[in-house]
Design a protein around this motif. Structure first.
Motif, short mmCIF file in Angstrom:
data_model
loop_
_atom_site.label_atom_id
_atom_site.label_comp_id
_atom_site.label_asym_id
_atom_site.label_seq_id
_atom_site.Cartn_x
_atom_site.Cartn_y
_atom_site.Cartn_z
N GLU A 89 -7.69 0.90 5.09
CA GLU A 89 -7.25 0.60 4.12
C GLU A 89 -6.48 -0.80 4.16
OE1 GLU A 89 -8.31 1.79 0.97
OE2 GLU A 89 -9.69 2.64 2.44
N THR B 217 -8.67 3.20 -4.13
CA THR B 217 -7.94 4.46 -3.69
C THR B 217 -8.98 5.37 -2.59
OG1 THR B 217 -6.81 4.53 -5.92
CG2 THR B 217 -6.87 6.65 -4.75
N VAL B 218 -8.35 6.18 -1.66
CA VAL B 218 -9.03 7.08 -1.11
C VAL B 218 -8.28 8.39 -1.13
CG1 VAL B 218 -7.88 6.26 1.07
CG2 VAL B 218 -9.96 7.47 1.20
N VAL C 63 -5.67 10.70 9.94
CA VAL C 63 -5.52 10.07 8.96
C VAL C 63 -5.17 8.60 9.38
CG1 VAL C 63 -4.45 12.06 7.45
CG2 VAL C 63 -2.78 10.55 8.94
N ARG D 121 -3.02 -0.72 -2.71
CA ARG D 121 -4.18 0.27 -2.49
C ARG D 121 -3.33 1.69 -2.33
NH1 ARG D 121 -8.50 -2.69 -0.62
NH2 ARG D 121 -9.79 -0.93 -0.09
N THR E 94 0.77 -1.15 0.00
CA THR E 94 0.13 -0.01 0.10
C THR E 94 0.85 1.29 0.00
OG1 THR E 94 -1.65 -1.05 1.16
CG2 THR E 94 -1.78 1.17 1.33
N VAL F 260 -3.39 5.63 -0.73
CA VAL F 260 -4.11 6.61 0.28
C VAL F 260 -3.33 7.78 -0.17
CG1 VAL F 260 -4.32 7.39 2.83
CG2 VAL F 260 -4.31 5.09 2.28
N ILE G 38 -7.92 6.40 8.59
CA ILE G 38 -8.31 5.96 7.22
C ILE G 38 -7.07 5.12 6.57
CG2 ILE G 38 -8.13 7.12 4.95
CD1 ILE G 38 -9.00 9.80 6.34
N ILE G 39 -5.82 5.06 6.96
CA ILE G 39 -4.84 4.30 6.68
C ILE G 39 -5.13 2.91 6.86
CG2 ILE G 39 -2.46 3.64 6.43
CD1 ILE G 39 -1.81 6.73 6.83
N VAL H 130 1.15 5.14 0.73
CA VAL H 130 0.49 6.17 1.38
C VAL H 130 1.18 7.52 1.07
CG1 VAL H 130 0.06 7.39 3.45
CG2 VAL H 130 -0.15 4.99 3.38
#
Length: 301
Positions: free
Chosen positions: A295, A233-234, A288, A123, A99, A125, A291-292, A101
């Motif tokens: 994911e 994706t966010v 944040v 993913r 992922t 972020v 949110i991470i 970020v």
């Protein structure tokens, strides 16, 4: 630094030299790994506030070429070069996929990396970056940098007699009026390198900053990468910009246009923070981190 992580610095060979990479290893079991990618004039220490909010997560964060202790790498920058460097970092750590970020320009690097290497990225972020900015057409390279970065870029040509002088410049910065911390001082002190004449200068190359800013705003690859987003994706955005001004890099109107154009991207608004403090403050990191973590949790479903 986090009491739940150990911190070390390693180097990774890349085209033109070596990339310096900060690594935070969980003290106990590693539950997940992320590669965290900083902004246009930042360094890997931009993630110091985020690290303690992610127990069990290994955070691998490079100094991008032209920044921090990666500022001696030869050759051009640009989003494709940064993406190749991220893959080199992943290879060095044996990561088949991970992922990403990304904050600010790091979010653009993240999108391009996922586009060029979709099998390697699970993913994304994207934190206040990565999606197209609403900038006037027809600006020169210098005008584009000034329009987006302003004093953030202007400081790169400045020289300082001491670390304290540099900290004094930042203490007056409106973005950190209510968010000054020891971690921020450590991040800022790391930014300085000798200029060869007895003074100190920011490590970030102004020329690389110009090249990257132009590329992420006008290059075809970042546009194609956004249009071709194929991994979950966010996108996280905040109301205030680099000078704590409103609107920030993304106005509500621009976000509305992006939401309509990119229905697969999930949008998250975080109130009362600016472009810096969304990652470089306790409040931003606390916002944040969930949110991470959400994911990462999806990878185990």
């Amino acid at each position: 630094m986090s009491e739940q992580h150990t911190y070390s610095v390693v180097t990774v060979p890349v085209s033109g030299g070596e990339l310096t990479v900060g690594v935070w290893e969980p003290v106990g079991e590693i539950t997940d790994t992320i590669v965290a990618i900083h902004g246009v004039t930042a360094s890997h220490l931009a993630w110091m506030d985020v690290v303690p909010t992610l127990p069990g997560v290994r955070i691998i964060a490079p100094d991008l070429r032209g920044r921090g202790r990666s500022n001696q790498i030869d050759g051009p920058a640009g989003m494709a070069a940064h993406a190749a460097d991220i893959i080199a970092v992943m290879d060095a750590f044996g990561l088949a996929n991970t992922t990403l970020v990304g904050h600010s320009m790091g979010a653009f690097v993240s999108v391009v990396t996922a586009y060029l290497h979709p099998d390697r990225i699970s993913r994304l972020v994207l934190i206040d970056g990565g999606l197209p900015l609403d900038v006037p057409a027809g600006l020169s390279a210098e005008e584009l940098v000034q329009h987006i970065l302003g004093p953030t870029a202007a400081r790169l040509d400045m020289r300082f007699a001491s670390v304290d002088d540099y900290l004094a410049l930042w203490r007056a910065h409106p973005a950190f009026a209510n968010a000054w911390t020891p971690a921020l001082e450590q991040y800022l002190a790391y930014d300085l390198v000798p200029d060869g004449s007895g003074a100190l200068r920011p490590a970030t190359s102004y020329a690389v900053t110009v090249d990257d800013t132009v590329d992420l705003n006008t290059g075809s690859l970042p546009r194609d990468a956004v249009a071709g987003i194929s991994v979950p994706t966010v996108f996280v955005w905040v109301p205030r910009g680099l000078q704590n001004e409103t609107p920030g890099l993304y106005s509500p109107e621009q976000v509305a246009r992006l939401e309509e154009a990119l229905p697969s991207v999930r949008f998250r608004f975080v109130e009362d923070l600016n472009h810096y403090t969304i990652v470089m403050s306790d409040r931003g990191a606390s916002a944040v981190a969930p949110i991470i973590a959400a994911e990462l949790a999806e990878l185990h479903v």
